[in-house]
Design a protein around this motif. Structure first.
Motif, PDB file in Angstrom:
ATOM      1  N   PHE A   1     -21.649  32.248   0.236  1.00  0.00           N
ATOM      2  CA  PHE A   1     -20.741  31.095   0.174  1.00  0.00           C
ATOM      3  C   PHE A   1     -21.242  29.955   1.043  1.00  0.00           C
ATOM      4  O   PHE A   1     -20.941  28.795   0.775  1.00  0.00           O
ATOM      5  CB  PHE A   1     -19.325  31.486   0.597  1.00  0.00           C
ATOM      6  CG  PHE A   1     -18.602  32.307  -0.430  1.00  0.00           C
ATOM      7  CD1 PHE A   1     -18.230  31.763  -1.650  1.00  0.00           C
ATOM      8  CD2 PHE A   1     -18.309  33.624  -0.173  1.00  0.00           C
ATOM      9  CE1 PHE A   1     -17.569  32.516  -2.597  1.00  0.00           C
ATOM     10  CE2 PHE A   1     -17.643  34.392  -1.113  1.00  0.00           C
ATOM     11  CZ  PHE A   1     -17.276  33.838  -2.334  1.00  0.00           C
ATOM     12  N   VAL A   2     -21.961  30.261   2.111  1.00  0.00           N
ATOM     13  CA  VAL A   2     -22.612  29.236   2.939  1.00  0.00           C
ATOM     14  C   VAL A   2     -24.077  29.618   3.104  1.00  0.00           C
ATOM     15  O   VAL A   2     -24.448  30.789   3.029  1.00  0.00           O
ATOM     16  CB  VAL A   2     -21.947  29.071   4.334  1.00  0.00           C
ATOM     17  CG1 VAL A   2     -20.516  28.610   4.204  1.00  0.00           C
ATOM     18  CG2 VAL A   2     -22.047  30.323   5.142  1.00  0.00           C
ATOM     19  N   ASP A   3     -24.890  28.607   3.312  1.00  0.00           N
ATOM     20  CA  ASP A   3     -26.325  28.833   3.487  1.00  0.00           C
ATOM     21  C   ASP A   3     -26.728  28.880   4.949  1.00  0.00           C
ATOM     22  O   ASP A   3     -27.787  29.394   5.282  1.00  0.00           O
ATOM     23  CB  ASP A   3     -27.124  27.723   2.801  1.00  0.00           C
ATOM     24  CG  ASP A   3     -26.945  27.731   1.299  1.00  0.00           C
ATOM     25  OD1 ASP A   3     -26.870  28.830   0.712  1.00  0.00           O
ATOM     26  OD2 ASP A   3     -26.850  26.641   0.716  1.00  0.00           O
ATOM     27  N   CYS A   4     -25.896  28.282   5.812  1.00  0.00           N
ATOM     28  CA  CYS A   4     -26.268  28.259   7.213  1.00  0.00           C
ATOM     29  C   CYS A   4     -25.030  28.100   8.085  1.00  0.00           C
ATOM     30  O   CYS A   4     -23.956  27.755   7.602  1.00  0.00           O
ATOM     31  CB  CYS A   4     -27.264  27.136   7.504  1.00  0.00           C
ATOM     32  SG  CYS A   4     -26.573  25.484   7.285  1.00  0.00           S
ATOM     33  N   THR A   5     -25.233  28.337   9.363  1.00  0.00           N
ATOM     34  CA  THR A   5     -24.167  28.153  10.342  1.00  0.00           C
ATOM     35  C   THR A   5     -24.824  27.731  11.650  1.00  0.00           C
ATOM     36  O   THR A   5     -26.017  27.946  11.845  1.00  0.00           O
ATOM     37  CB  THR A   5     -23.336  29.441  10.514  1.00  0.00           C
ATOM     38  OG1 THR A   5     -22.252  29.195  11.402  1.00  0.00           O
ATOM     39  CG2 THR A   5     -24.168  30.583  11.016  1.00  0.00           C
ATOM     40  N   PHE A   6     -24.063  27.133  12.527  1.00  0.00           N
ATOM     41  CA  PHE A   6     -24.583  26.636  13.801  1.00  0.00           C
ATOM     42  C   PHE A   6     -24.002  27.501  14.910  1.00  0.00           C
ATOM     43  O   PHE A   6     -22.841  27.348  15.273  1.00  0.00           O
ATOM     44  CB  PHE A   6     -24.170  25.167  13.969  1.00  0.00           C
ATOM     45  CG  PHE A   6     -24.800  24.496  15.132  1.00  0.00           C
ATOM     46  CD1 PHE A   6     -26.076  23.990  15.053  1.00  0.00           C
ATOM     47  CD2 PHE A   6     -24.099  24.345  16.308  1.00  0.00           C
ATOM     48  CE1 PHE A   6     -26.651  23.351  16.135  1.00  0.00           C
ATOM     49  CE2 PHE A   6     -24.662  23.710  17.399  1.00  0.00           C
ATOM     50  CZ  PHE A   6     -25.940  23.217  17.314  1.00  0.00           C
TER      51      PHE A   6
END
Length: 128
Positions: free
Chosen positions: A9-14
């Motif tokens: 659902f997401v490609d990246c996170t911080f």
């Protein structure tokens, strides 16, 4: 975070590297980019106290939480960094691709610091 990365659902996170262990992300993270500005870790938030109880303390009683908070913030930051270092070693061993943000985005990072240096003088103490 684990579920949305795992399911695509997401490609990246911080996040901090320490979150690899905290959120069990070693199995779902494929790439890590380091040295990208913008994050903040603030251990001091764990040493907060509402105003009313604080105001009931006298000056001497205020010294205890202030001293303990200072020590706790430093120690938690130290432990958090140790965890991050350990997690990065584990990530490398698991074959997670580790990219250096300074090499990937040198001009963007330099511009970021230059813009901030106008707001916060002295931020560019080290050469970028």
């Amino acid at each position: 975070v684990y579920e949305v990365l795992e399911q695509g659902f997401v490609d990246c996170t911080f996040l901090s590297p320490a979150e690899l262990a905290n959120f069990n992300l070693h199995d779902v993270v494929k790439n890590i980019t380091t040295d990208v500005p913008g994050g903040l870790y603030a251990a001091g938030r764990a040493t907060t106290l509402n105003r009313d109880p604080w105001n009931r303390f006298n000056t001497r009683e205020n010294e205890g939480p202030l001293k303990a908070g200072r020590i706790m913030a430093a120690y938690v930051s130290f432990l958090y960094q140790q965890q991050a270092d350990s997690d990065m070693i584990k990530a490398e061993k698991k074959g997670i691709n580790i990219l250096d943000g300074r090499r990937q985005f040198p001009r963007k990072i330099k511009r970021f610091y230059q813009r901030r240096s106008k707001i916060f003088p002295g931020i560019l103490r080290r050469r970028i």
